[in-house]
Design a protein around this motif. Structure first.
Motif, PDB file in Angstrom:
ATOM      1  N   ILE A  72       3.433   6.133   1.880  1.00 12.78           N
ATOM      2  CA  ILE A  72       2.257   6.722   2.527  1.00 12.78           C
ATOM      3  C   ILE A  72       2.661   7.928   3.365  1.00 12.78           C
ATOM      4  CG2 ILE A  72       0.506   6.322   4.322  1.00 12.78           C
ATOM      5  CD1 ILE A  72       0.173   3.509   3.205  1.00 12.78           C
ATOM      6  N   SER A  73       3.813   7.855   4.003  1.00 13.33           N
ATOM      7  CA  SER A  73       4.251   8.964   4.856  1.00 13.33           C
ATOM      8  C   SER A  73       4.616  10.210   4.058  1.00 13.33           C
ATOM      9  CB  SER A  73       5.436   8.538   5.715  1.00 13.33           C
ATOM     10  OG  SER A  73       6.576   8.346   4.925  1.00 13.33           O
ATOM     11  N   LYS A  74       4.839  10.065   2.762  1.00 12.29           N
ATOM     12  CA  LYS A  74       5.137  11.235   1.932  1.00 12.29           C
ATOM     13  C   LYS A  74       3.928  12.150   1.789  1.00 12.29           C
ATOM     14  CE  LYS A  74       8.866   9.247  -0.764  1.00 12.29           C
ATOM     15  NZ  LYS A  74       9.321   8.826  -2.100  1.00 12.29           N
ATOM     16  N   ASN A  75       2.746  11.611   2.023  1.00 11.06           N
ATOM     17  CA  ASN A  75       1.537  12.419   1.992  1.00 11.06           C
ATOM     18  C   ASN A  75       1.459  13.199   3.298  1.00 11.06           C
ATOM     19  OD1 ASN A  75      -1.011  13.506   1.899  1.00 11.06           O
ATOM     20  ND2 ASN A  75      -1.941  11.682   1.037  1.00 11.06           N
ATOM     21  N   ASN A  76       1.477  14.518   3.228  1.00 14.59           N
ATOM     22  CA  ASN A  76       1.552  15.363   4.421  1.00 14.59           C
ATOM     23  C   ASN A  76       0.303  15.299   5.292  1.00 14.59           C
ATOM     24  OD1 ASN A  76       4.051  16.181   3.539  1.00 14.59           O
ATOM     25  ND2 ASN A  76       3.267  18.003   2.529  1.00 14.59           N
ATOM     26  N   LYS A  77      -0.810  14.871   4.754  1.00 15.28           N
ATOM     27  CA  LYS A  77      -2.059  14.864   5.511  1.00 15.28           C
ATOM     28  C   LYS A  77      -2.191  13.640   6.402  1.00 15.28           C
ATOM     29  CE  LYS A  77      -4.433  17.252   1.787  1.00 15.28           C
ATOM     30  NZ  LYS A  77      -5.468  17.128   0.766  1.00 15.28           N
ATOM     31  N   ILE A  78      -1.330  12.682   6.241  1.00 17.02           N
ATOM     32  CA  ILE A  78      -1.472  11.412   6.943  1.00 17.02           C
ATOM     33  C   ILE A  78      -0.395  11.285   8.010  1.00 17.02           C
ATOM     34  CG2 ILE A  78      -1.504   8.913   6.680  1.00 17.02           C
ATOM     35  CD1 ILE A  78      -2.335   9.403   3.771  1.00 17.02           C
ATOM     36  N   ASP A  79      -0.826  11.009   9.243  1.00 20.61           N
ATOM     37  CA  ASP A  79       0.111  10.795  10.343  1.00 20.61           C
ATOM     38  C   ASP A  79       0.399   9.304  10.444  1.00 20.61           C
ATOM     39  OD1 ASP A  79       1.636  10.969  12.652  1.00 20.61           O
ATOM     40  OD2 ASP A  79      -0.125  10.886  13.950  1.00 20.61           O
ATOM     41  N   VAL A  80       1.615   8.925  10.091  1.00 23.78           N
ATOM     42  CA  VAL A  80       2.002   7.517  10.142  1.00 23.78           C
ATOM     43  C   VAL A  80       3.027   7.271  11.241  1.00 23.78           C
ATOM     44  CG1 VAL A  80       1.457   7.001   7.739  1.00 23.78           C
ATOM     45  CG2 VAL A  80       3.714   7.859   8.332  1.00 23.78           C
ATOM     46  N   SER A  81       3.040   8.150  12.234  1.00 27.42           N
ATOM     47  CA  SER A  81       4.022   7.995  13.308  1.00 27.42           C
ATOM     48  C   SER A  81       3.798   6.699  14.084  1.00 27.42           C
ATOM     49  CB  SER A  81       3.968   9.199  14.243  1.00 27.42           C
ATOM     50  OG  SER A  81       2.677   9.311  14.820  1.00 27.42           O
ATOM     51  N   GLY A  82       2.561   6.231  14.157  1.00 29.48           N
ATOM     52  CA  GLY A  82       2.272   4.995  14.870  1.00 29.48           C
ATOM     53  C   GLY A  82       2.437   3.757  14.025  1.00 29.48           C
ATOM     54  N   LEU A  83       2.750   3.938  12.754  1.00 31.00           N
ATOM     55  CA  LEU A  83       2.900   2.803  11.849  1.00 31.00           C
ATOM     56  C   LEU A  83       4.364   2.435  11.708  1.00 31.00           C
ATOM     57  CD1 LEU A  83       0.476   3.851   8.974  1.00 31.00           C
ATOM     58  CD2 LEU A  83       0.024   2.300  10.858  1.00 31.00           C
ATOM     59  N   SER A  84       4.634   1.156  11.799  1.00 25.50           N
ATOM     60  CA  SER A  84       5.986   0.662  11.603  1.00 25.50           C
ATOM     61  C   SER A  84       5.892  -0.753  11.054  1.00 25.50           C
ATOM     62  CB  SER A  84       6.771   0.676  12.914  1.00 25.50           C
ATOM     63  OG  SER A  84       6.221  -0.252  13.812  1.00 25.50           O
TER      64      SER A  84
END
Length: 94
Positions: free
Chosen positions: A16-28
């Motif tokens: 999912i993080s490979k998609n540049n439009k999505i901020d997954v910084s809060g996901l772990s």
């Protein structure tokens, strides 16, 4: 089994993080154990949902299923967990 589910969650988050439009910084992986994990993902994708591709949508659904499995692993006995796995397998077969 728990380690395998966590590894799958981590792999989904990386995809999912490979998609540049999505901020997954809060996901772990740790946040996947929380109950509001799905809400957080939906909130991140709400304004982009019509723009994300099928693969990202499938990954979000996979994360939902993996979180359910992770929760069920600690709540169900081994027989009930196996029945859940068989039901998921049967539902995914065409």
């Amino acid at each position: 089994v728990q380690a395998a589910i966590i590894a799958c969650i981590d792999a989904c988050l990386v995809e999912i993080s490979k998609n540049n439009k999505i901020d997954v910084s809060g996901l772990s992986v740790e946040s996947a154990i929380m109950t509001n994990f799905q809400f957080f993902i939906r909130q991140q994708l709400a304004h982009l949902w019509h723009q994300v591709g099928f693969k990202t949508r499938q990954l979000v659904e996979d994360l939902k299923t993996l979180q359910r499995l992770l929760t069920s692993l600690t709540h169900y006995d081994c027989v009930a967990f196996l029945q859940l796995l068989n039901a998921l397998r049967a539902a995914s077969d065409p």
